[in-house]
Design a protein around this motif. Structure first.
Motif, short mmCIF file in Angstrom:
data_model
loop_
_atom_site.label_atom_id
_atom_site.label_comp_id
_atom_site.label_asym_id
_atom_site.label_seq_id
_atom_site.Cartn_x
_atom_site.Cartn_y
_atom_site.Cartn_z
N LEU A 296 0.84 -1.20 0.00
CA LEU A 296 0.00 0.00 0.00
C LEU A 296 0.87 1.25 0.00
N TRP A 297 1.90 1.26 0.85
CA TRP A 297 2.75 2.44 0.96
C TRP A 297 3.56 2.66 -0.31
N VAL A 298 4.03 1.57 -0.90
CA VAL A 298 4.77 1.68 -2.16
C VAL A 298 3.88 2.24 -3.26
N ALA A 299 2.62 1.84 -3.29
CA ALA A 299 1.68 2.37 -4.28
C ALA A 299 1.50 3.88 -4.10
N LEU A 300 1.34 4.33 -2.84
CA LEU A 300 1.19 5.77 -2.58
C LEU A 300 2.45 6.53 -2.97
N ILE A 301 3.61 5.97 -2.62
CA ILE A 301 4.87 6.62 -2.98
C ILE A 301 4.99 6.72 -4.49
N GLY A 302 4.64 5.66 -5.18
CA GLY A 302 4.72 5.67 -6.64
C GLY A 302 3.83 6.74 -7.25
N PHE A 303 2.58 6.84 -6.78
CA PHE A 303 1.67 7.86 -7.31
C PHE A 303 2.25 9.26 -7.09
N GLY A 304 2.74 9.50 -5.88
CA GLY A 304 3.30 10.82 -5.58
C GLY A 304 4.53 11.13 -6.40
N LEU A 305 5.43 10.16 -6.55
CA LEU A 305 6.64 10.37 -7.33
C LEU A 305 6.32 10.65 -8.79
N GLY A 306 5.40 9.88 -9.36
CA GLY A 306 5.05 10.06 -10.77
C GLY A 306 4.46 11.43 -11.03
N ALA A 307 3.52 11.86 -10.19
CA ALA A 307 2.90 13.16 -10.37
C ALA A 307 3.91 14.28 -10.15
N CYS A 308 4.78 14.13 -9.16
CA CYS A 308 5.78 15.16 -8.89
C CYS A 308 6.74 15.34 -10.06
N PHE A 309 7.17 14.25 -10.66
CA PHE A 309 8.10 14.34 -11.79
C PHE A 309 7.47 15.11 -12.94
N SER A 310 6.27 14.73 -13.33
CA SER A 310 5.60 15.38 -14.45
C SER A 310 5.28 16.83 -14.15
N LEU A 311 4.69 17.10 -12.98
CA LEU A 311 4.27 18.45 -12.65
C LEU A 311 5.45 19.39 -12.43
N SER A 312 6.54 18.89 -11.85
CA SER A 312 7.70 19.76 -11.61
C SER A 312 8.36 20.16 -12.92
N LEU A 313 8.42 19.25 -13.90
CA LEU A 313 8.96 19.63 -15.20
C LEU A 313 8.04 20.60 -15.92
N THR A 314 6.73 20.38 -15.83
CA THR A 314 5.78 21.31 -16.44
C THR A 314 5.90 22.68 -15.79
N LEU A 315 5.99 22.71 -14.48
CA LEU A 315 6.18 23.97 -13.75
C LEU A 315 7.42 24.70 -14.24
N THR A 316 8.51 23.97 -14.43
CA THR A 316 9.75 24.57 -14.90
C THR A 316 9.58 25.18 -16.29
N LEU A 317 9.01 24.43 -17.22
CA LEU A 317 8.83 24.92 -18.59
C LEU A 317 7.93 26.15 -18.64
N GLU A 318 6.96 26.23 -17.75
CA GLU A 318 6.02 27.34 -17.77
C GLU A 318 6.60 28.63 -17.20
N HIS A 319 7.79 28.57 -16.63
CA HIS A 319 8.42 29.78 -16.12
C HIS A 319 8.84 30.73 -17.24
N LEU A 320 9.05 30.20 -18.44
CA LEU A 320 9.47 31.02 -19.57
C LEU A 320 8.59 30.74 -20.77
N LYS A 321 8.26 31.78 -21.53
CA LYS A 321 7.35 31.63 -22.67
C LYS A 321 8.06 31.10 -23.91
N ALA A 322 9.27 31.57 -24.19
CA ALA A 322 9.97 31.15 -25.41
C ALA A 322 10.41 29.69 -25.28
N PRO A 323 10.04 28.82 -26.24
CA PRO A 323 10.36 27.39 -26.11
C PRO A 323 11.84 27.09 -25.91
N ALA A 324 12.72 27.79 -26.65
CA ALA A 324 14.15 27.49 -26.52
C ALA A 324 14.67 27.87 -25.14
#
Length: 405
Positions: A296-324
């Motif tokens: 159960l705990w491994v499942a919760l950790i996995g869900f949190g890790l997966g969402a954090c990875f995706s959302l943190s990269l999206t957050l980073t990219l959204e800090h700047l408008k120009a793609p490059a």
């Protein structure tokens, strides 16, 4: 319709490339005891099999502003695939600890070349569906890791050699080469555009994002490195340890793909990150207080890790408008972040050695997640522009060949 077909092909390429970015890490843990018996490698040396690739993932993106002067994006991606394929082919025949460590470094360089570029390319290819595309990329990346953890021991058992469980991941690399050749005409039309020159070492927000990314993902490398060993320590099997990593991966994929899609209409990424970090924290605290229901705990950790990875990269990219420029920021964040992420399993492994069990390791990860919950307050969308007042030149200046101030 033509544009939709082009987007579908590019998304397919994103998926097959991402599938190659984690098997070199996750295939080791379930086979570690067999590898140790065959090669005589110690636990400290074995930690290099995870730490070296992750450190490569950190160092190569930091060199990207200089490397791009000699290597094109397509050249770097193909070189990365070739390095992964060569390392996996080598692992089919090697029989020494030194060769195994060298193959980890080679594969790590290959992964680093691809991983440094992928967020920027995804941002450029899918500017209006960034959260969805980053979710697909993250889910595919984690699926490759989970498949390697679950199938590696089975393949090794089938062929009676642990080398087969590591080398079989040559096949996804060959598949990626085939898809690359198929998609190449669309890729040549989509990849254009100069990357931003300059660097971000002087940006306080870039450093904050990098440390944040590294620490909230440090639980992943620790779990990959030590979860199978933890499971065997409490009486489980190597196959069972691999399946536990596979269970974590299933929920990682769900978190990486599901939570960003569910919250895609929100401009503010903080609610999703708070939820993901809270779920991750509950998992680590659960391992501390009730290890008997580790699944159960491994499942919760996995869900949190997966969402954090995706959302943190999206957050980073959204800090700047120009793609490059956003791609350059993502490369810096991954560079520093993965160096931190690579150090974390060393620290958690050291804590296990000095304490005799993994409780101190889970406690450290719990405290880290709690701190990152507080840091998340800093990432209000209204503050992006002010926070990114930094020495990164504009794309128009980069195309004109101007030097950074």
């Amino acid at each position: 319709m033509r544009e939709q077909a082009r987007s579908t092909l590019l998304l397919l390429l994103v998926v097959v490339m991402a599938l190659n970015l984690r098997p070199i890490l996750t295939s080791i843990g379930p086979l570690l005891e067999a590898i140790r018996q065959s090669t005589g490698i110690g636990y400290q040396q074995a930690a290099l099999l995870t730490a070296l690739p992750v450190l490569c993932m950190g160092l190569v993106p930091l060199l990207q502003p200089w490397l791009r002067r000699w290597v094109s994006e397509q050249g770097a991606m193909l070189a990365g695939l070739a390095a992964i394929a060569l390392a996996c082919a080598w692992r089919l025949t090697l029989d020494s600890a030194a060769a195994l460590i060298a193959s980890a470094a080679l594969a790590g360089l290959g992964v680093a070349c691809i991983q440094a570029l992928m967020p920027g390319l995804v941002n450029r290819w899918f500017p209006h569906r960034l959260a969805m595309a980053m979710g697909v990329y993250s889910a595919a990346l984690m699926s490759g890791g989970g498949a390697a953890a679950v199938l590696g021991p089975r393949v090794a058992e089938q062929f009676s050699h642990w080398q087969a469980g590591l080398g079989i991941w040559l096949l996804p690399a060959l598949l990626a080469f085939a898809v690359w050749a198929w998609v190449r005409p669309q890729l040549e039309a989509a990849v254009g555009g100069a990357g931003a020159s300059g660097h971000l070492f002087g940006s306080r927000r870039a450093w904050l994002l990098a440390v944040y990314f590294g620490l909230i993902n440090g639980g992943y490398t620790s779990m990959v490195a030590w979860l199978p060993a933890y499971y065997q320590q409490v009486g489980g099997s190597a196959q069972g340890g691999g399946e536990l990593v596979g269970l974590m991966t299933v929920f990682q994929v769900a978190g990486a793909l599901g939570l960003p899609l569910l919250l895609r209409r929100l401009v503010d990424r903080r609610p999703g990150l708070w939820l993901a970090l809270t779920v991750q924290l509950a998992g680590f605290v659960g391992l501390l207080l009730a290890p008997a229901i580790a699944g159960l705990w491994v499942a919760l950790i996995g869900f949190g890790l997966g969402a954090c990875f995706s959302l943190s990269l999206t957050l980073t990219l959204e800090h700047l408008k120009a793609p490059a420029s956003a791609g350059a920021l993502a490369a810096f964040v991954q560079g520093v972040g993965f160096i931190i992420t690579g150090i974390v399993p060393y620290v958690t492994g050291w804590l296990r050695d000095v304490s005799g069990d993994f409780q101190a390791s889970w406690l450290l990860l719990s405290v880290t997640v709690l701190l990152m919950l507080l840091v998340t307050w800093r990432f209000a969308p209204s503050g992006y522009a002010q926070a990114m007042g930094m020495p990164l030149i504009r794309e128009s200046d980069a195309r004109a060949g101007m030097a950074p101030h």
